[in-house]
Design a protein around this motif. Structure first.
Motif, short mmCIF file in Angstrom:
data_model
loop_
_atom_site.label_atom_id
_atom_site.label_comp_id
_atom_site.label_asym_id
_atom_site.label_seq_id
_atom_site.Cartn_x
_atom_site.Cartn_y
_atom_site.Cartn_z
N ALA A 121 45.60 17.88 52.09
CA ALA A 121 44.65 18.92 51.74
C ALA A 121 44.78 19.17 50.25
CB ALA A 121 44.94 20.20 52.52
N SER A 122 43.66 19.44 49.60
CA SER A 122 43.73 19.80 48.19
C SER A 122 42.73 20.91 47.93
CB SER A 122 43.45 18.59 47.30
OG SER A 122 42.17 18.08 47.56
N GLY A 123 42.72 21.42 46.73
CA GLY A 123 41.76 22.44 46.33
C GLY A 123 41.81 23.67 47.22
N SER A 124 40.63 24.14 47.59
CA SER A 124 40.53 25.40 48.31
C SER A 124 41.16 25.31 49.70
CB SER A 124 39.07 25.84 48.42
OG SER A 124 38.32 24.79 48.99
N LEU A 125 41.13 24.11 50.30
CA LEU A 125 41.74 23.97 51.62
C LEU A 125 43.24 24.15 51.53
CD1 LEU A 125 41.47 23.39 54.62
CD2 LEU A 125 41.59 20.96 54.11
N ALA A 126 43.86 23.53 50.52
CA ALA A 126 45.31 23.66 50.36
C ALA A 126 45.69 25.12 50.11
CB ALA A 126 45.80 22.77 49.21
N THR A 127 44.92 25.77 49.26
CA THR A 127 45.19 27.19 48.97
C THR A 127 45.08 28.02 50.24
OG1 THR A 127 44.20 26.85 46.80
CG2 THR A 127 44.53 29.12 47.49
N ALA A 128 44.05 27.75 51.02
CA ALA A 128 43.86 28.50 52.27
C ALA A 128 45.02 28.27 53.22
CB ALA A 128 42.54 28.10 52.92
N LEU A 129 45.50 27.03 53.32
CA LEU A 129 46.62 26.75 54.21
C LEU A 129 47.87 27.48 53.75
CD1 LEU A 129 45.92 22.97 54.87
CD2 LEU A 129 45.87 24.79 56.58
N ASP A 130 48.02 27.60 52.43
CA ASP A 130 49.18 28.32 51.91
C ASP A 130 49.10 29.81 52.22
OD1 ASP A 130 49.56 26.38 48.84
OD2 ASP A 130 50.67 26.29 50.73
N ASP A 131 47.89 30.39 52.06
CA ASP A 131 47.78 31.84 52.02
C ASP A 131 47.10 32.49 53.21
OD1 ASP A 131 46.95 31.67 48.47
OD2 ASP A 131 48.89 31.71 49.51
#
Lengths: 226, 78
Positions: A121-131
């Motif tokens: 995952a990168s970009g907004s998906l990665a951020t969403a998975l983190d937060d």
């Protein structure tokens, strides 16, 4: 003369230069199997192209169909660009093709990037998975978080383009499963829907113990999902 | 399969799209891209190669392998 498969395909598509096209034509004259191969290429091309054309246009209302019964009318629909707007399936396929293009380009671009180790995952998906808090609505929705049998944190997510299961490793959120998204349309914008039951079943198989409750999730988030 | 006339045509067409869609998903990414650009989007070989930023030879190689795989998968006998 032996014609390479690529040259035959190029000829079938009308992309071959005139000199080589003449060579191919001579070879075809001497070998019916080559002519068949050209036909197979053209038939496949037509089938794929037709699959993505707005077929609804070619459906004739019943009263007109009755008029046409006695006249065999061949109405070829010539389109230079297919229009993928008619059906949900066609639109979803367009998204998948774009995703496939993005994955294949191996350039971090959009929600997924590929590398030697697989898809992350990168970009907004990665951020969403983190937060993202489990269960909250949004462009990316996390249905459940859990630890897999190797001890990695995993999250089942749904988003506009992609649903899937991602697990945190040293390099980031590795995409263990992905499938096309199933967003819910709210007027002008689409929100993430609920993930497929198959995805939830896959999560169940991967899971060690029970899913994380809100507290455990909060702790995991605080620890960066390590 | 193709479009039928009347009420059935829609269902038939959706099945046709499903088969082709499923077959394309089974292709390796690089072949799927090449096939999507040339056969679905109708780009010329040169244009597709430019979009993908690959040499022409690489494009035709991926394209022919993708199409041969689809022919086997979709049972395109003729």
């Amino acid at each position: 003369m032996t014609i390479e498969p690529e040259m035959l395909m190029t000829y079938a598509d009308g992309e071959l230069d005139p000199l080589n096209a003449k060579r191919v034509e001579r070879a075809i004259a001497g070998d019916p199997a080559l002519a068949q191969e050209v036909e197979r290429h053209r038939a496949l091309r037509k089938r794929i192209s037709d699959s993505f054309a707005p077929v609804a246009d070619e459906q004739v209302p019943d009263r007109l169909a009755a008029l046409l019964k006695s006249n065999v009318v061949d109405l070829p629909v010539h389109r230079t660009r297919p229009i993928l707007t008619r059906w949900r399936e066609a639109a979803a396929l367009a998204a998948c093709l774009v995703l496939g293009l993005v994955i294949g380009l191996k350039v971090p671009h959009g929600p997924v990037s590929g590398g030697a180790g697989g898809l992350y995952a990168s970009g907004s998906l990665a951020t969403a998975l983190d937060d993202q808090v489990g269960g909250a609505d949004g462009a990316v929705k996390v249905a459940v978080s859990f630890r897999d049998k190797q001890g990695s944190y995993c999250r089942v997510f749904s988003s506009r383009a992609t649903d899937g299961i991602a697990c945190r490793d040293a390099s980031g959120w590795a995409l263990r499963r992905t499938q096309q998204g199933s967003p819910i349309q709210h007027g002008d914008y689409a929100q993430a829907g609920s993930p497929d039951p198959d995805l939830m079943a896959a999560a169940q198989d991967m899971m060690a113990g029970e899913p994380l409750d809100a507290q455990a999730e909060e702790a995991a988030r605080g620890a960066g999902w390590r | 399969a193709g479009a039928g006339i009347g009420g059935d045509g829609g269902a038939e067409a959706r099945v046709a799209l499903g088969e082709v869609e499923a077959a394309m998903r089974r292709l390796p990414d690089d072949q799927r891209e090449a096939v999507a650009l040339v056969l679905v989007e109708g780009l010329a070989y040169k244009e597709a190669a430019e979009v993908l930023d690959i040499p022409m030879g690489t494009l035709t190689s991926r394209l022919v392998r993708g199409r041969q795989a689809l022919m086997l998968d979709l049972g395109e006998a003729a």
